[in-house]
Design a protein around this motif. Structure first.
Motif, PDB file in Angstrom:
ATOM      1  N   UNK A  83       0.753  -1.084   0.134  1.00  0.00           N
ATOM      2  CA  UNK A  83      -0.055   0.155  -0.083  1.00  0.00           C
ATOM      3  C   UNK A  83       1.138   1.236  -0.105  1.00  0.00           C
ATOM      4  N   UNK A  84       0.813   2.145  -1.195  1.00  0.00           N
ATOM      5  CA  UNK A  84       1.669   3.127  -1.156  1.00  0.00           C
ATOM      6  C   UNK A  84       1.221   4.482  -0.223  1.00  0.00           C
ATOM      7  N   UNK A  85       2.203   5.081   0.370  1.00  0.00           N
ATOM      8  CA  UNK A  85       1.838   6.214   1.203  1.00  0.00           C
ATOM      9  C   UNK A  85       3.003   7.318   0.897  1.00  0.00           C
ATOM     10  N   UNK A  86       2.735   8.497   1.438  1.00  0.00           N
ATOM     11  CA  UNK A  86       3.494   9.603   1.081  1.00  0.00           C
ATOM     12  C   UNK A  86       4.771   9.385   2.364  1.00  0.00           C
ATOM     13  N   UNK A  87       6.017   9.270   1.741  1.00  0.00           N
ATOM     14  CA  UNK A  87       7.018   8.666   2.356  1.00  0.00           C
ATOM     15  C   UNK A  87       7.128   9.650   3.788  1.00  0.00           C
ATOM     16  N   UNK A  88       7.230   8.592   4.886  1.00  0.00           N
ATOM     17  CA  UNK A  88       7.395   9.224   6.237  1.00  0.00           C
ATOM     18  C   UNK A  88       6.018   9.633   6.868  1.00  0.00           C
ATOM     19  N   UNK A  89       4.823   9.768   6.270  1.00  0.00           N
ATOM     20  CA  UNK A  89       3.651  10.191   6.767  1.00  0.00           C
ATOM     21  C   UNK A  89       3.149   9.035   7.912  1.00  0.00           C
ATOM     22  N   UNK A  90       3.449   7.915   7.953  1.00  0.00           N
ATOM     23  CA  UNK A  90       3.120   6.965   8.923  1.00  0.00           C
ATOM     24  C   UNK A  90       3.956   7.379  10.257  1.00  0.00           C
ATOM     25  N   UNK A  91       4.680   8.251  10.152  1.00  0.00           N
ATOM     26  CA  UNK A  91       5.633   8.541  11.372  1.00  0.00           C
ATOM     27  C   UNK A  91       5.005   9.735  11.846  1.00  0.00           C
ATOM     28  N   UNK A  92       4.619  10.767  10.935  1.00  0.00           N
ATOM     29  CA  UNK A  92       4.287  12.317  11.154  1.00  0.00           C
ATOM     30  C   UNK A  92       2.958  12.467  11.718  1.00  0.00           C
ATOM     31  N   UNK A  93       2.272  11.295  11.762  1.00  0.00           N
ATOM     32  CA  UNK A  93       0.679  11.534  12.265  1.00  0.00           C
ATOM     33  C   UNK A  93      -0.046  10.361  12.452  1.00  0.00           C
ATOM     34  N   UNK A  94      -1.274  10.179  13.119  1.00  0.00           N
ATOM     35  CA  UNK A  94      -1.905   8.975  13.113  1.00  0.00           C
ATOM     36  C   UNK A  94      -2.609   8.644  12.135  1.00  0.00           C
TER      37      UNK A  94
END
Length: 299
Positions: free
Chosen positions: A220-231
């Motif tokens: 599942x692609x996401x914006x790089x680093x977004x899983x660490x920046x927010x819930x």
């Protein structure tokens, strides 16, 4: 949990056949009938599209929780956990006593590996002075199958993941009946070396003939680093026909429900290490922060 299932599978897409055009008895009649036929085709396609969306949900659509009733709510205002139970809402190991990865899942003690503050659960992974890693796991049933499990419905965790190569946070489901097979749904497994994606998987582990086990995976692609920046929310909807994976309550993948998954399933969440990937660069300590874990059933 599988080891290194971080590989992509091509998405299969439905293809429709073209509308056939038949010659009418005359050119004049063709010109008269053409607008009527086009309108009928458009109205029919619209009706079928609406019916399909109501029955199964379109790929990429947002889940409608108004159609569900909540059956499990863990807001982490406090944490009811013990090493093995019985009588607590969570235990701190897999019910079959199967640790995995490169961190030992610790018995809970004051301050480690779980802390709760302001309605947030913090799961800590830490390396000892001797170089050994410890971390935390929660499971919603004990070794006797007592606790929360549910057949079908929608299951969700809201969490923020820690950054770092070698880290392996996850939210997953396991079927209660493990007599001949272990039925597993990895709602999210995130490998820290790939900050631009996570992996969802559906496994059928054959306990009698392991080589006949089978799995489906999807990156599942996401914006790089977004899983660490927010819930973000990670969800799985299960019915007799489909398993649907949701990211921030929007469908990102679906796969047919294996017959082995048509049973009650319980909840697990953990901060693992490794999963077949190097952990030499993993930061110590690291923290996975969980806002809630919830489950719903259709009304």
């Amino acid at each position: 949990m599988s080891k290194r299932p971080d590989r992509a599978y091509a998405a299969s897409s439905a293809s429709g056949s073209p509308i056939s055009r038949r010659s009418g008895p005359s050119v004049a009649r063709r010109w008269v009938l053409l607008p009527v036929l086009m309108l009928a085709v458009l109205l029919g396609a619209s009706a079928r599209s609406s019916e399909d969306a109501a029955d199964t949900g379109e790929a990429g659509s947002e889940i409608d929780l108004d159609r569900y009733v909540m059956t499990f709510d863990e807001p982490f205002d406090s944490l009811d956990v013990s090493a093995w139970g019985p009588g607590t809402r969570w235990i701190a190991h897999t019910p079959w006593n199967g640790d995995f990865g490169d961190a030992k899942f610790a018995d809970p003690k004051p301050g480690f590996p779980f802390t709760v503050d302001g309605g947030l659960l913090r799961i800590e992974a830490r390396k000892s002075a001797g170089g050994r890693w410890s971390s935390g796991l929660l499971a919603s049933v004990d070794r006797n199958g007592n606790g929360f499990a549910q057949q079908y419905g929608y299951f969700e965790m809201r969490a923020r993941f820690p950054p770092g190569k070698g880290l392996w946070p996850a939210f997953w489901l396991i079927g209660l009946d493990r007599t001949t097979h272990t039925s597993e749904i990895d709602v999210v497994e995130h490998y820290g070396h790939a900050p631009e994606r996570y992996t969802a998987s559906v496994h059928v582990w054959n306990r009698r003939v392991p080589k006949e086990s089978r799995s489906e995976h999807r990156r599942i692609p996401v914006a790089a680093g977004s899983l660490y920046d927010d819930f973000h929310t990670y969800g799985a909807g299960i019915d007799p026909d489909w398993i649907r994976i949701y990211f921030d309550r929007r469908e990102v993948w679906r796969t047919p429900t294996p017959k082995e998954h048509r049973q009650p399933m319980y909840l697990l969440l953990d901060l693992g290490l490794g999963g077949g990937w190097p952990i030499d660069a993993a930061p110590s300590p690291s923290f996975m922060v969980v806002d809630y874990v919830r489950a719903w059933k259709p009304k």
